[in-house]
Design a protein around this motif. Structure first.
Motif, PDB file in Angstrom:
ATOM      1  N   ASP A 108       0.830  -1.210   0.000  1.00  0.00           N
ATOM      2  CA  ASP A 108       0.000   0.000   0.000  1.00  0.00           C
ATOM      3  C   ASP A 108       0.863   1.256   0.000  1.00  0.00           C
ATOM      4  OD1 ASP A 108      -2.341  -1.461  -0.027  1.00  0.00           O
ATOM      5  OD2 ASP A 108      -2.655  -1.352   2.139  1.00  0.00           O
ATOM      6  N   ILE A 109       1.949   1.229   0.780  1.00  0.00           N
ATOM      7  CA  ILE A 109       2.857   2.380   0.823  1.00  0.00           C
ATOM      8  C   ILE A 109       3.517   2.592  -0.533  1.00  0.00           C
ATOM      9  CG2 ILE A 109       5.072   3.157   1.802  1.00  0.00           C
ATOM     10  CD1 ILE A 109       4.061   1.924   4.480  1.00  0.00           C
ATOM     11  N   TYR A 110       3.920   1.494  -1.186  1.00  0.00           N
ATOM     12  CA  TYR A 110       4.509   1.600  -2.529  1.00  0.00           C
ATOM     13  C   TYR A 110       3.520   2.249  -3.502  1.00  0.00           C
ATOM     14  CZ  TYR A 110       7.937  -1.949  -0.949  1.00  0.00           C
ATOM     15  OH  TYR A 110       8.902  -2.638  -0.286  1.00  0.00           O
ATOM     16  N   LYS A 111       2.286   1.765  -3.485  1.00  0.00           N
ATOM     17  CA  LYS A 111       1.269   2.286  -4.415  1.00  0.00           C
ATOM     18  C   LYS A 111       1.008   3.762  -4.171  1.00  0.00           C
ATOM     19  CE  LYS A 111      -0.954  -2.245  -4.813  1.00  0.00           C
ATOM     20  NZ  LYS A 111      -2.082  -3.084  -4.358  1.00  0.00           N
ATOM     21  N   ASN A 112       0.943   4.153  -2.900  1.00  0.00           N
ATOM     22  CA  ASN A 112       0.720   5.563  -2.579  1.00  0.00           C
ATOM     23  C   ASN A 112       1.896   6.427  -3.027  1.00  0.00           C
ATOM     24  OD1 ASN A 112      -1.787   5.089  -1.419  1.00  0.00           O
ATOM     25  ND2 ASN A 112      -0.955   4.819   0.641  1.00  0.00           N
TER      26      ASN A 112
END
Length: 384
Positions: free
Chosen positions: A368-372
């Motif tokens: 999720d952090i990567y996508k954000n």
């Protein structure tokens, strides 16, 4: 959405390198393309997956340099690999030198019209010890604030970072994790008599044997345990304090009861026949080895330093005491070990608590952090 991710870490037995490697492997198993970039192959990396790649950072030796410039070599390698493999995101573990080198690589790539977000994970020593030194503090602060996303492995480490540095970025707490299936105590050669007699309790400690680990306290606690019951101590790891510990054991007359096995690739096998794990560290940002012990059903006697209370739950997976309180640690250890029913209860609860940190629970948080970070970069580019 599958991503091409570069992971930069220390390739050693330390917790940050282990977590970074296990994260890369778990991401690869989910379909992401992972590129490890470091100066040697990480100790936990088997390279048996089609989505896992390793690129060695070579540092040429020049007589001109008293200290060889690893940061320059790393940033150049990142640039070359990013272009060659069309890397979409860089995840660096440790603020220095990795986030600093990652930032320089980002700037070099931006000059060529290539924009890649950088996620920085703080593990502990990079913040509380090295990073807080006046020589490095400005560079660490700059590197963190210029990361596209920042994570820390515990709430305690996040609090320390915000207290010690002028941080403008949000810090996300993403705890370390473990694949409990790999530590299932199912080894056919898990025989206690390889180390101890049937009536002896086996106590274990794992670390890099530095002063901050307070391994002399481990020896003192074990000495008191073995005075109450037959026991053996296994110390896994190597470091600068090992020789003084061997002398301490000799002075106490317990040399025959203490085994120094050095660094090992078979920590899980050692833990599988342990009855107790001792970690009295002066500071632990998380305490991954304590979690590994708990996943093997081993209760933990630890200090309450840093992130350890977030892992070792008081009165359930073991006991916590103030740093240096050897008396209380010894009493708690003996209380657990001398009663088979109490020991079994703590073993079961330790294993249960470890499941809260299961790989499948934590890795999606990083995704999720990567996508954000990627979405944030996309927004920035569209606004240019």
């Amino acid at each position: 959405m599958y991503m091409k991710i570069a992971i930069v870490c220390y390739p050693t037995f330390g917790g940050s390198g282990v977590v970074a490697t296990e994260l890369g492997i778990a991401l690869a198993e989910k379909g992401h393309e992972i590129h490890f970039i470091t100066y040697k192959q990480p100790v936990r990396l088997q390279l048996l997956h089609s989505n896992v790649h390793y690129h060695e950072v070579m540092v040429p030796s020049y007589p001109l340099f008293h200290y060889q410039p690893y940061e320059l070599a790393l940033s150049s390698k990142l640039v070359n690999m990013a272009k060659l493999h069309e890397i979409e995101l860089v995840h660096v573990h440790y603020a220095i030198p990795h986030a600093y080198a990652g930032y320089m690589a980002k700037q070099m790539l931006a000059e060529e019209g290539i924009f890649i977000p950088m996620v920085t994970t703080l593990h502990g020593t990079d913040i509380t010890l090295v990073g807080n030194h006046p020589f490095y503090k400005p560079a660490v602060t700059f590197s963190i604030n210029n990361s596209d996303a920042v994570t820390s492995v515990s709430q305690s480490l996040k609090d320390d970072t915000l207290r010690l540095f002028d941080i403008k970025k949000e810090i996300h707490v993403v705890p370390n994790f473990i694949d409990t299936k790999k530590l299932d105590n199912s080894f056919s050669d898990c025989e206690r008599d390889l180390i101890a007699c049937a009536d002896e309790k086996i106590i274990t400690h794992i670390s890099n044997i530095r002063k901050v680990k307070r391994v002399d306290d481990v020896i003192e606690i074990f000495d008191r345990i073995q005075q109450k019951m037959p026991a053996k101590l296994v110390i896994v790891g190597d470091g600068p304090e090992k020789k003084s510990l061997e002398i301490l054991c000799k002075n106490k007359g317990i040399t025959s009861k203490v085994l120094f096995v050095g660094n090992s690739h078979e920590v899980d096998k050692i833990l599988c026949f342990s009855d107790m794990f001792i970690l009295p560290s002066e500071h632990e940002s998380f305490g991954l080895v304590a979690l590994e012990a708990m996943a093997c059903g081993v209760p933990v006697i630890s200090s309450n330093a840093g992130g350890l209370p977030e892992v070792n739950i008081q009165g359930e997976s073991g006991f916590l005491s103030d740093v240096g309180n050897v008396d209380e640690m010894s009493e708690n250890a003996i209380k657990i070990l001398q009663d088979p029913e109490i020991l079994l209860k703590f073993k079961k609860k330790a294993k249960l608590i470890a499941k809260r940190f299961e790989t499948k629970m934590i890795v999606p948080l990083y995704e999720d952090i990567y996508k954000n970070a990627l979405n944030g970069l996309s927004v920035k580019k569209n606004n240019l």
